[in-house]
Design an enzyme around this catalytic site. Structure first.
Site, PDB file in Angstrom:
ATOM      1  N   THR A 296     -23.017 116.154  72.591  1.00  0.00           N
ATOM      2  CA  THR A 296     -21.871 115.435  72.628  1.00  0.00           C
ATOM      3  C   THR A 296     -21.438 115.105  73.832  1.00  0.00           C
ATOM      4  O   THR A 296     -21.414 115.719  74.839  1.00  0.00           O
ATOM      5  CB  THR A 296     -20.706 115.974  71.833  1.00  0.00           C
ATOM      6  OG1 THR A 296     -19.400 115.434  72.118  1.00  0.00           O
ATOM      7  CG2 THR A 296     -20.542 117.568  72.225  1.00  0.00           C
TER       8      THR A 296
ATOM      9  N   GLU B  62     -18.220 115.249  74.813  1.00  0.00           N
ATOM     10  CA  GLU B  62     -17.153 116.247  75.099  1.00  0.00           C
ATOM     11  C   GLU B  62     -17.769 117.442  75.951  1.00  0.00           C
ATOM     12  O   GLU B  62     -16.971 117.789  76.564  1.00  0.00           O
ATOM     13  CB  GLU B  62     -16.836 116.991  73.577  1.00  0.00           C
ATOM     14  CG  GLU B  62     -15.905 116.397  72.916  1.00  0.00           C
ATOM     15  CD  GLU B  62     -14.696 116.015  73.351  1.00  0.00           C
ATOM     16  OE1 GLU B  62     -13.791 116.857  73.601  1.00  0.00           O
ATOM     17  OE2 GLU B  62     -14.263 114.792  73.546  1.00  0.00           O
TER      18      GLU B  62
ATOM     19  N   TYR C 201     -14.801 123.675  70.808  1.00  0.00           N
ATOM     20  CA  TYR C 201     -15.785 122.946  70.414  1.00  0.00           C
ATOM     21  C   TYR C 201     -16.870 122.446  71.536  1.00  0.00           C
ATOM     22  O   TYR C 201     -18.061 122.765  71.361  1.00  0.00           O
ATOM     23  CB  TYR C 201     -15.292 121.737  70.037  1.00  0.00           C
ATOM     24  CG  TYR C 201     -16.288 120.682  69.527  1.00  0.00           C
ATOM     25  CD1 TYR C 201     -17.090 120.735  68.418  1.00  0.00           C
ATOM     26  CD2 TYR C 201     -16.307 119.404  70.390  1.00  0.00           C
ATOM     27  CE1 TYR C 201     -17.930 119.933  67.977  1.00  0.00           C
ATOM     28  CE2 TYR C 201     -17.233 118.376  69.930  1.00  0.00           C
ATOM     29  CZ  TYR C 201     -18.064 118.496  68.783  1.00  0.00           C
ATOM     30  OH  TYR C 201     -18.933 117.617  68.744  1.00  0.00           O
TER      31      TYR C 201
ATOM     32  N   LYS D  29     -20.597 123.682  71.961  1.00  0.00           N
ATOM     33  CA  LYS D  29     -21.770 122.659  72.069  1.00  0.00           C
ATOM     34  C   LYS D  29     -22.623 122.804  73.512  1.00  0.00           C
ATOM     35  O   LYS D  29     -23.874 122.340  73.452  1.00  0.00           O
ATOM     36  CB  LYS D  29     -21.044 121.005  71.858  1.00  0.00           C
ATOM     37  CG  LYS D  29     -20.861 120.853  70.629  1.00  0.00           C
ATOM     38  CD  LYS D  29     -22.063 120.469  69.586  1.00  0.00           C
ATOM     39  CE  LYS D  29     -21.686 119.969  68.088  1.00  0.00           C
ATOM     40  NZ  LYS D  29     -22.799 119.439  67.382  1.00  0.00           N
TER      41      LYS D  29
END
Ligand code: NDP
Ligand code: GDR
Length: 366
Positions: free
Chosen positions: A140, A142, A164, A168
């Site tokens: 991601t 992110e 999160y 990841k």
């Protein structure tokens, strides 16, 4: 002849098949002739509305689609599903995928979105399938988190800003490590935000398009949002799942940024959605948060839709700006990042939400 055809068919396993991307990817793979196995979690109520149309006997190739119970945090269930289905391609889309929720569920997020990747890789090794299997990992944007440089590409440093993103990051490196250590064909797709009418209702675009539909139909009065100055590089989920598939069709495994190369504020997305719904907007907020964001508050006026800023939607640490450079995916995979404009995406979501608010059984069409 039929069994010869079946013997030649490719077989794929999708974790997270009940989610937004899972449903589009299942459609794509069925269309390409695959046998598709999907992993679903046990829930106390019906939890796969996004797959209902595929499971309907009238859907082309529905007989090639199969659902199984398993969970990324249950290693044994991963071994069982891999042993039973023997896929050539595994798409790991399963995750606790909501950034703000990850601040409330940090450990569960670490288990599902981080350690879950390692569980899957180890299950592949435990079942002896590592030489015959290709793995896609849903990484991601992110990961970039705090902005160090834009546009963000495969070389841009990571600085995760949420539990999160930290989870990841672990998954990202697990994929790279197993590629180097065991020669597993494993790819990270570093996907920037992608949306659709099937997007979960608490992600900002869908929250906005649903609100626009509900306010238009007088089922809701007001929309509450957090940081409307955040900028995201938004694409269409249907376009992005094509890129997942392309990554697993190359000679060598690699990591790719998947993005449109354009960025837009949440505020602008709200304006686009409400314009599509034919609703004029007035922004309101609490003193302080409004001043900080330069939004002018005023008293109620008839005929205007109120969008309020609510501090409860602000995150402990924010990702202010995401803007991806999809040059590598374009050059190596031949993927087209400009298939759907943000305006087309927004219009599709608003129109679908209005149709679904008018007739809830319409969901299946989107
Ligand atoms: P969704 O939240 O729509 O779907 C997540 C899926 O993961 C659901 O099927 C969910 O099941 C499943 N899941 C959750 N926990 C577990 C678990 N412990 N074991 C097995 N499955 C689990 O996400 P998207 O479809 O939007 O995203 C797909 C993937 O891509 C996710 O990993 C996400 O983090 C990542 N990603 C998404 C981006 C986006 O913009 N959409 C961008 C970049 C990466 P259930 O339905 O039961 O909850
Ligand atoms: P994001 O998506 O955190 O980028 O993660 P989300 O739509 O939740 O937020 C985008 C931006 O909007 C701001 N925002 C709000 N967000 C939500 N959800 N609700 C609000 O009311 C609201 N108001 C403002 C957020 O602060 C943020 O800046 C998504 C997920 O799909 C991840 O799984 C994926 O990895 C990344 O995209 C890329």
């Amino acid at each position: 002849m039929a069994s010869e055809g079946a013997a030649r068919r490719k077989c794929a396993l999708i974790t997270g098949v009940t989610g937004q991307d899972g449903s589009y990817l299942a459609e794509l793979l069925l269309d390409k002739g695959y046998i598709v196995h999907g992993m679903k979690r046990r829930a106390s109520s019906y939890n796969h509305p996004r797959l209902e149309h595929i499971m309907d006997k009238s859907y082309p190739n529905s007989e090639r689609f199969h659902l199984h119970y398993a969970d990324l945090i249950d290693f044994g269930s991963l071994c069982t599903i891999l042993r039973d289905t023997q896929p050539q391609e595994v798409y790991n889309l399963g995750a606790q995928s909501h950034v703000q929720v990850s601040f409330q569920l940090p450990q569960y997020t670490a288990d599902a979105s981080g350690v879950g990747v390692m569980n899957l890789l180890e299950a592949i090794r435990a079942t002896g399938l590592e030489a015959s299997m290709r793995v896609y990992q849903a990484s991601t944007s992110e990961l970039y988190g705090k902005v160090h440089a834009v546009p963000q590409d495969e070389e841009t440093p990571f600085h995760p800003r949420s539990p999160y993103a930290v989870a990841k990051l672990y998954g990202f490196w697990a994929i790279k490590n197993y590629r180097e250590a065991y020669n597993i064909y494993a790819c990270n797709g570093i996907l920037f935000n992608h949306e659709s009418p099937r997007r979960g209702e608490i992600f900002v675009t869908r929250k906005v398009t649903m609100a626009a539909a509900r306010i238009k139909l007088q089922k809701q009065e007001c929309l509450y949002l957090g940081n409307i100055d955040a900028k995201r590089d938004w694409g269409h989920a249907r376009d992005y799942v094509q890129c997942m598939w392309l990554m697993l069709q190359q000679e060598k495994p690699d990591d790719y940024v998947v993005a449109t190369g354009q960025t837009t504020t949440v505020r602008r997305f709200v304006e686009m959605a409400f314009e599509r719904a034919g609703l004029p907007i007035r922004w309101e907020g609490e003193a302080g948060s409004v001043a900080e964001m330069g939004v002018v508050a005023s008293g109620p006026r008839s005929g205007e839709t109120v969008v309020r800023i609510d501090p409860k939607y602000f995150r402990p640490a924010e990702v202010d700006l995401l803007l991806g450079d999809p040059a590598k995916a374009k050059r190596v995979l031949g993927w087209d990042p400009q298939q759907t404009s943000l305006e087309q995406l927004c219009n599709e979501m608003v129109d679908a939400d209005i149709a679904m608010q008018e007739d809830p059984t319409a969901y299946i069409r989107f």
